[in-house]
Design an enzyme around this catalytic site. Structure first.
Site, PDB file in Angstrom:
ATOM      1  N   CYS A 391       0.803  -1.234   0.150  1.00  0.00           N
ATOM      2  CA  CYS A 391       0.006  -0.072  -0.064  1.00  0.00           C
ATOM      3  C   CYS A 391       0.895   1.268   0.185  1.00  0.00           C
ATOM      4  CB  CYS A 391      -1.075  -0.034   1.249  1.00  0.00           C
ATOM      5  SG  CYS A 391      -2.365   1.027   0.914  1.00  0.00           S
ATOM      6  N   HIS A 515      -3.567  -4.741   0.103  1.00  0.00           N
ATOM      7  CA  HIS A 515      -2.870  -5.464   1.637  1.00  0.00           C
ATOM      8  C   HIS A 515      -3.152  -6.881   1.483  1.00  0.00           C
ATOM      9  CE1 HIS A 515      -2.297  -1.524   3.913  1.00  0.00           C
ATOM     10  NE2 HIS A 515      -3.403  -1.267   3.237  1.00  0.00           N
ATOM     11  N   GLU A 517      -1.801  -9.112   3.158  1.00  0.00           N
ATOM     12  CA  GLU A 517      -1.489  -9.767   4.665  1.00  0.00           C
ATOM     13  C   GLU A 517      -2.854 -10.187   5.239  1.00  0.00           C
ATOM     14  OE1 GLU A 517      -0.904  -6.478   3.701  1.00  0.00           O
ATOM     15  OE2 GLU A 517      -0.940  -5.081   5.399  1.00  0.00           O
TER      16      GLU A 517
HETATM   17  N1  GLN Z   1      -1.931   6.802   2.880  1.00  0.00           N
HETATM   18  C1  GLN Z   1      -1.881   6.031   1.589  1.00  0.00           C
HETATM   19  C2  GLN Z   1      -3.354   6.175   1.144  1.00  0.00           C
HETATM   20  O1  GLN Z   1      -4.224   6.757   1.431  1.00  0.00           O
HETATM   21  C3  GLN Z   1      -1.719   4.666   1.893  1.00  0.00           C
HETATM   22  C4  GLN Z   1      -2.543   3.821   2.746  1.00  0.00           C
HETATM   23  C5  GLN Z   1      -2.313   2.651   3.473  1.00  0.00           C
HETATM   24  O2  GLN Z   1      -0.939   2.429   3.284  1.00  0.00           O
HETATM   25  N2  GLN Z   1      -2.951   1.997   3.848  1.00  0.00           N
HETATM   26  O3  GLN Z   1      -3.469   5.910  -0.142  1.00  0.00           O
END
Ligand code: GLN
Length: 562
Positions: A391, A515, A517
């Site tokens: 992410c 994600h 995970e």
């Molecule tokens: N801050 C970034 C976004 O909003 C990544 C979010 C995250 O890593 N969950 O896109």
């Protein structure tokens, strides 16, 4: 207008309910105890689900600081929930919905909305019965379609916030047939200075439970070691339960061993007998045994992975730790995770990454540590160290490449630097519209289309994957052209959203906007994590072979000179 109580299900549906409360102190691992019991019932052939009750006023965990509460776990339906739901999904191998996390915020919001809509027809709206009815309704609905539902009440018995829930449980037990409900109380059994297991805290805690009108059927004592027979007898006598209903949950090296411990003590058998399900269960010799095989895999060697994050707290990255363990189970290695503080990595402190076999840059929000994360990406890219960006980690990999390979000076994510000259990561116009409607994040499961003949395709073995998301920002389409023809390719996409990146000239350099995970399980490791650990092993085998060759060369030279 129907009242809440009209939504009760027919008890002849036969759902079994296990309520789990905790005493003495929080953090005893009652979630793991509960999930372990569930795992064993599942091994015995039953359909098991779980509900986590969080008595806080937040509607969900989405706004909560991971430093206080651990990671925000994301469900398939986009629910942002307590990390305990992650444990239930991993232990029970199920996909849960947001309805499986009951919070005071959710309950009160719903009841107040109904009150505003006039649904209570002028009645005084009260904690009893309106809130308690809503709690019971939510539990019954979550249990629907399964055989056994485990309901864990967060916090400790006696907390003011937990009271309406315990009252709801009391009513619940009153409404259901006795053989369908079981109360488990998890407490702490500490050692005294002279090495004696002390039962007094348990006695006090059970007294508290009973004063609320609940009587535990089972008591689980968390202790460094197994409870001595005398300790069990004492607890049984003072807490008014059979000695066979007192179980130990001793310290273990890995949470995945708790089901094995609990099974040895016969907790699952006791539960089955209480519910009258002993004859329905698979005979002991025929119960599923894969769990034991997976979690007791012999390990050969250890790999060291750097986790370049903001928080010095394992719980803040729990699912990443677990995913690495799952990958380790699969290939038979221990994965040691080393937290590297992202904000210390900038300004040439990359020494902290030296000796690491792999680098993970996890998700996150906000500016702090972003330069360090970019440095970590650069280090991994330039030194051929296996890398996985999750992410925000994916986004920082795009920024690093834009700056250091494409030469886009000052490139950044618009989240960090609003007026960056090169916002390679930005909010998409369609997301702006979503924001206007009040939904600020792209959440939950979405499908990614995977390009054939890529590393991503090899990892997932398919032309698509469905993974969970939690983000606002995206690779900015205005920069797609800049990446055209580069060895960094976007091998997974969803429309004009870039979802997976990989670097063709690197042994393992993978980033995912999602994600992965959150869907990793023991026995079904997440492909990008497994790929990372396998790449580490391949690299160290190649290094070993090189060293062996070099040694052979030296030997040959030595022979000649002799
Ligand atoms: N801050 C970034 C976004 O909003 C990544 C979010 C995250 O890593 N969950 O896109």
């Amino acid at each position: 207008m129907p009242t809440e109580s009209d939504t009760h299900y027919d008890p002849s549906l036969g759902n079994k309910f296990i309520f789990v409360t905790g005493g003495v102190m929080s953090g005893l691992g009652k979630g793991i105890t509960a999930a372990s019991t569930g795992r064993l019932l599942k091994n015995a052939g039953f359909d098991v689900t779980a509900v986590k009750i969080d008595p806080y006023l937040n509607v969900d965990a989405g706004t909560m600081n991971p430093y206080q509460h651990g990671e925000v776990y994301v469900l398939e339906d986009g629910g942002e929930v307590d990390l305990d739901l992650g444990n239930y999904e991993r232990f029970l191998d199920i996909d849960m919905t947001s309805d499986h996390n009951i919070t005071t915020g959710k309950t009160y919001q719903h009841v107040i909305e109904q009150e505003r809509a006039g649904d209570y027809l002028g009645k005084t709206v009260q904690i009893i019965p309106h809130i308690t009815d809503d709690i019971k309704r939510r539990i019954r609905e979550a249990a629907e379609g399964t055989d056994v539902c485990i309901i864990e009440v967060g916090g400790t018995v006696g907390d003011i916030e937990g009271m309406p829930y315990l009252e709801a449980l009391r009513q619940f037990a009153h409404e259901e047939p006795e053989e369908n409900v079981l109360f488990t109380h998890v407490t702490l059994v500490p050692y005294s200075k002279n090495g004696e297991q002390k039962t007094k805290p348990t006695q006090h805690s059970v007294k508290e439970v009973r004063s609320i009108g609940l009587q535990p059927d089972i008591i689980v004592g968390r202790c460094e070691d197994r409870l001595d027979p005398e300790t069990k007898e004492k607890i049984a006598l003072f807490c008014d339960i059979p000695t066979e209903a007192v179980f130990s949950n001793p310290d273990v090296e890995d949470v995945y061993h708790v089901p094995l411990m609990v099974e040895e003590e016969g907790l699952d058998q006791y539960v089955l007998e209480h519910f009258g399900l002993a004859d329905e269960a698979l005979p002991e010799g025929e119960r599923a045994n894969q769990w034991r095989e997976i979690v007791t895999t012999e390990k050969e060697g250890t790999v060291d992975v750097a986790l370049v994050g903001k928080y010095d707290l394992e719980d803040a990255y729990m699912s990443i730790h677990e995913s690495l363990k799952h990958a380790g189970f699969e290939v038979g290695v221990d994965v040691d995770v080393h937290w590297v503080p992202a904000d210390e990595l900038a300004d040439g402190h990359e020494g902290q990454l030296e000796g690491m076999d792999g680098v993970i840059v996890p998700g996150g929000f906000g500016m702090r540590g972003s330069e360090g994360k970019i440095e970590a990406v650069r280090y991994a890219r330039e030194n051929d160290v296996p890398f996985l960006g999750l992410c925000l980690g994916f986004q920082m990999a795009v920024v690093e490449y834009a700056r250091n390979v494409l030469g886009l000076e000052g490139a950044h994510s618009a989240e960090m630097v609003e007026d960056t000259p090169h916002p390679v990561i930005d909010i998409l116009p369609e997301q702006y519209e979503v924001e206007d409607m009040g939904g600020t994040m792209r959440l939950g499961e979405h499908t990614t289309v995977i390009e054939p003949e890529t590393l991503a395709y090899d990892l997932y073995g398919d032309t698509s994957c469905s993974e969970r998301h939690r983000h606002r920002y995206e690779v900015n389409p205005e920069y797609f052209d800049a990446f055209e023809g580069e060895p960094l390719v976007f091998s997974g996409t969803a429309g004009n959203r870039m979802e997976i990146l990989e670097l063709e000239t690197h042994p393992y350099f993978v980033g995912t906007q999602f994600h992965p995970e959150y869907t990793s399980r023991p026995g079904q490791p997440s492909p990008p994590f497994l790929g990372l650990v396998e790449a580490v092993l391949e690299r160290s085998e190649a290094d070993d072979a090189e060293t062996a060759d070099a040694d052979a060369d030296t030997d040959a030279e030595t022979e000649v000179t002799h």
